[in-house]
Design an enzyme around this catalytic site. Structure first.
Site, PDB file in Angstrom:
ATOM      1  N   ASP A  97       0.418  14.411  -2.487  1.00 25.39           N
ATOM      2  CA  ASP A  97       0.796  13.293  -1.620  1.00 25.39           C
ATOM      3  C   ASP A  97       2.296  13.046  -1.787  1.00 25.39           C
ATOM      4  O   ASP A  97       2.805  13.030  -2.908  1.00 25.39           O
ATOM      5  CB  ASP A  97       0.020  12.030  -2.017  1.00 25.39           C
ATOM      6  CG  ASP A  97      -0.534  11.293  -0.810  1.00 25.39           C
ATOM      7  OD1 ASP A  97       0.245  11.075   0.129  1.00 25.39           O
ATOM      8  OD2 ASP A  97      -1.728  10.961  -0.816  1.00 25.39           O
ATOM      9  N   ASP A 198       2.814  10.527   3.380  1.00 24.61           N
ATOM     10  CA  ASP A 198       2.292   9.190   3.618  1.00 24.61           C
ATOM     11  C   ASP A 198       3.170   8.398   4.584  1.00 24.61           C
ATOM     12  O   ASP A 198       4.394   8.321   4.410  1.00 24.61           O
ATOM     13  CB  ASP A 198       2.201   8.445   2.275  1.00 24.61           C
ATOM     14  CG  ASP A 198       1.583   7.073   2.407  1.00 24.61           C
ATOM     15  OD1 ASP A 198       0.391   6.999   2.742  1.00 24.61           O
ATOM     16  OD2 ASP A 198       2.301   6.081   2.177  1.00 24.61           O
ATOM     17  N   GLU A 255       1.039  11.846   7.924  1.00 26.92           N
ATOM     18  CA  GLU A 255       0.178  10.702   8.251  1.00 26.92           C
ATOM     19  C   GLU A 255       0.910   9.880   9.297  1.00 26.92           C
ATOM     20  O   GLU A 255       1.942   9.284   9.016  1.00 26.92           O
ATOM     21  CB  GLU A 255      -0.113   9.859   7.006  1.00 26.92           C
ATOM     22  CG  GLU A 255      -1.094   8.737   7.310  1.00 26.92           C
ATOM     23  CD  GLU A 255      -1.142   7.672   6.217  1.00 26.92           C
ATOM     24  OE1 GLU A 255      -2.205   7.056   6.043  1.00 26.92           O
ATOM     25  OE2 GLU A 255      -0.114   7.435   5.553  1.00 26.92           O
ATOM     26  N   HIS A 331      -9.380   7.829   1.558  1.00 27.76           N
ATOM     27  CA  HIS A 331      -9.246   6.742   0.592  1.00 27.76           C
ATOM     28  C   HIS A 331      -8.911   5.406   1.247  1.00 27.76           C
ATOM     29  O   HIS A 331      -9.022   4.357   0.612  1.00 27.76           O
ATOM     30  CB  HIS A 331      -8.163   7.087  -0.422  1.00 27.76           C
ATOM     31  CG  HIS A 331      -6.809   7.223   0.201  1.00 27.76           C
ATOM     32  ND1 HIS A 331      -6.478   8.268   1.034  1.00 27.76           N
ATOM     33  CD2 HIS A 331      -5.703   6.440   0.138  1.00 27.76           C
ATOM     34  CE1 HIS A 331      -5.238   8.118   1.448  1.00 27.76           C
ATOM     35  NE2 HIS A 331      -4.741   7.025   0.927  1.00 27.76           N
ATOM     36  N   ASP A 332      -8.498   5.426   2.514  1.00 26.43           N
ATOM     37  CA  ASP A 332      -8.144   4.201   3.237  1.00 26.43           C
ATOM     38  C   ASP A 332      -9.196   3.787   4.255  1.00 26.43           C
ATOM     39  O   ASP A 332      -9.001   2.815   4.986  1.00 26.43           O
ATOM     40  CB  ASP A 332      -6.807   4.387   3.976  1.00 26.43           C
ATOM     41  CG  ASP A 332      -5.608   4.278   3.054  1.00 26.43           C
ATOM     42  OD1 ASP A 332      -5.728   3.624   1.995  1.00 26.43           O
ATOM     43  OD2 ASP A 332      -4.554   4.842   3.386  1.00 26.43           O
TER      44      ASP A 332
END
Length: 556
Positions: A97, A198, A255, A331-332
């Protein structure tokens, strides 16, 4: 020229919740090493790990204080090197990430930035002159409250679209960008195989920071159209590609919350030399609350016609130019089977397989979030004290306690449906204490249903959700039709069944998924002469679709 990541399946590991090796209640790198054979058995080609960098953990690692060091609770750099070597020996690639829209306020650049206005690092962040009683604009943070914090010493506000401890980096600063690229090369030279980047749709803030047209209840999500996909963003990606990405055999994944198809085409068109693929958010944000003050918080099921329209739009839009990331959850996001399927005892496994088939037969690179391959469900917490997610806790405090515009019971239902914590409960390995995740006290309570939903009960069961995902991955590895075929949606107005065709070099594939607990009939011309490639039922009734039945035919 074909790329290795086109046929790959990526397995997302949330390290904190995957496997605890030292029984401190928190997952770690050694735990991931222990579970590499499991990921290999599943068949995944790549592990994407959420942040493992040094961090004060205000936002579970997305507030990085040192980009070239490991968070001690996860291990150290020697352990990371061991993980990288062990994964590569098994033929598994590692994607990190990359969090460079913002840093931690404890990162050395921000520590320097706070010393003086003329400090070179001050301009590594976004500052606006102002007075304590007037924010620069009406933007709200993702985590509730304004997107600005006042610094008395400088008479300036600094911007933070997330927590106040996560100041926004100023991508217009050439030296800051060069420091980011230097750090990226450092990791790639270590041997990692790519980055998932991210919040990169937010890197280029609009000139003058104009007010959002519909700020809603200080929720930043309503300002997406104001901030995402700035005019310089493509230039930043081109520069990053030239300086870093093009120099390695790697994958770059952006993302891109708020991005439109035309933007995605630009970013992922190979002729533009920017990114390889993006995560778009449209299909996971289809049911916002009708009251704009509440943002994403609701418990409404997503309409299948809306879901089909969204996914089909992106399939068609990026079919010839660009590349899709295929995912249901991460994860979100809440657990896929609870959000889009049916997590009841009767239908959980069937609908989990149905969702897997629907997604993995599309064009793009599929992502499996840890536990998705087992059909893990939302945690269904009943008290706010059980939640740890900053976004969830802040929203509860804002909407229930402070503003008093929503009652406690309703908000708890909304959290049980949409909270990020639903995805962050520990991985369910077996029926032992704490699901085999840890012998200590887990940082977050294990979902009580681990006694019936766990890896140990599925890896040797040929009819399990795990086994079904193995078959889906094998199909992608062996079929150019699955990987490269054109996409055509069938019956977009059908509110019960999702059906589409894939076509490649004269071959045609029909995919049919019943998203309901009803038995329905649909005739798409399939016959006994067609080859049933994969199905989540043991027999085939051709036109009859049983509850959550999903199947794929190779048409004769």
């Amino acid at each position: 020229m074909r790329k290795w990541w086109e046929k790959a399946v990526i397995y997302q590991v949330y390290p904190r919740s995957f496997q605890d090796s030292d029984n401190d209640g928190i997952g770690d790198l050694e735990g991931i090493i222990q579970r590499l054979p499991y990921i290999k058995k599943l068949g995944a080609d790549v592990i994407w790990m959420n942040p493992i960098y040094k961090s004060p953990d205000r936002d579970n690692g997305y507030d990085v204080s040192d980009y070239e060091d490991i968070q001690p609770v996860f291990g150290d750099m020697a352990t990371f090197d061991t993980l990288l070597t062990a994964a590569h020996k098994l033929g598994i690639k590692i994607v990190m990430d990359l969090v460079v829209n913002h840093s931690s306020n404890q990162q050395k650049w921000f520590v320097e930035a706070k010393k003086a206005k003329d400090n070179p690092y001050h301009d590594y962040y976004i500052w606006v002159d102002g007075k304590p009683d007037k924010y620069p604009n009406n933007w709200g943070s993702y985590f509730s409250g304004p997107a600005w914090t006042y610094d008395q010493k400088f008479g300036q506000y600094y911007m933070h679209l997330f927590a106040k401890e996560q100041p926004e980096l100023n991508w217009r600063n050439h030296n800051m960008r060069q420091d980011v690229y230097k750090m990226m090369r450092w990791w790639l030279d270590k041997g990692i195989d790519g980055f998932r980047m991210d919040s990169v749709s937010l890197l280029d803030k609009p000139d003058g920071y104009p007010d959002a047209p519909n700020p809603g209840h200080a929720l930043y999500a309503d300002a997406q159209s104001t901030v995402a996909d700035g005019k310089r963003l493509g230039d930043y990606f081109k520069e990053m590609n030239k300086e870093v990405l093009s120099k390695y055999d790697m994958v770059s994944i952006g993302e891109m919350d708020g991005s439109k198809i035309e933007d995605a085409k630009e970013y992922t068109d190979r002729d533009n030399h920017e990114l390889d693929m993006i995560f778009q958010f449209e299909h996971v944000t289809l049911s916002p609350n009708k009251d704009p003050r509440f943002g994403k918080w609701n418990d409404e099921p997503v309409k299948l016609t809306d879901l089909k329209a969204s996914l089909s739009k992106w399939q068609t839009g990026l079919n010839k130019t660009g590349w899709n990331s295929l995912y249901w959850n991460n994860h979100d996001q809440p657990r896929a089977v609870s959000r889009f399927g049916n997590d009841s005892t009767d239908y959980r496994a069937l609908s989990a397989k149905m969702l897997g088939l629907t997604l993995h037969m599309m064009k793009g690179t599929p992502y499996i979030y840890q536990g998705e391959e087992l059909g893990m469900t939302n945690c269904h917490y009943t008290a706010i004290s059980q939640y740890q997610d900053l976004e969830s806790v802040n929203a509860y405090n804002e909407l229930v306690r402070k503003e008093k515009i929503i009652d406690k019971n309703t908000m708890m239902k909304y959290l049980a449906t949409m909270s990020r914590d639903n995805a962050r409960t520990p991985m369910q390995w077996d029926t032992s204490e704490n699901a085999g995740f840890s012998k200590g006290t887990p940082w977050m309570a294990v979902n009580p249903n681990y006694r019936t939903i766990n890896a140990a009960s599925q890896v040797a069961d040929p009819h399990s959700v795990f086994a079904f995902y193995q078959k889906l991955i094998k199909l992608r590895h062996t079929s150019d039709l699955v990987v490269y075929g054109d996409y055509k949606e069938l019956d977009p107005d059908d509110s019960q069944v999702f059906a589409y065709l894939r076509e490649y070099q004269g071959q045609k594939m029909l995919v049919i998924s019943n998203f309901t607990a009803d038995t329905v009939n649909r005739d798409y011309g399939q016959t006994r002469d067609d080859q049933l490639v994969i199905s989540n039922y043991q027999d085939d009734q051709l036109t009859e679709l049983r509850p959550y039945e999903a199947k794929t035919y190779l048409l004769s």
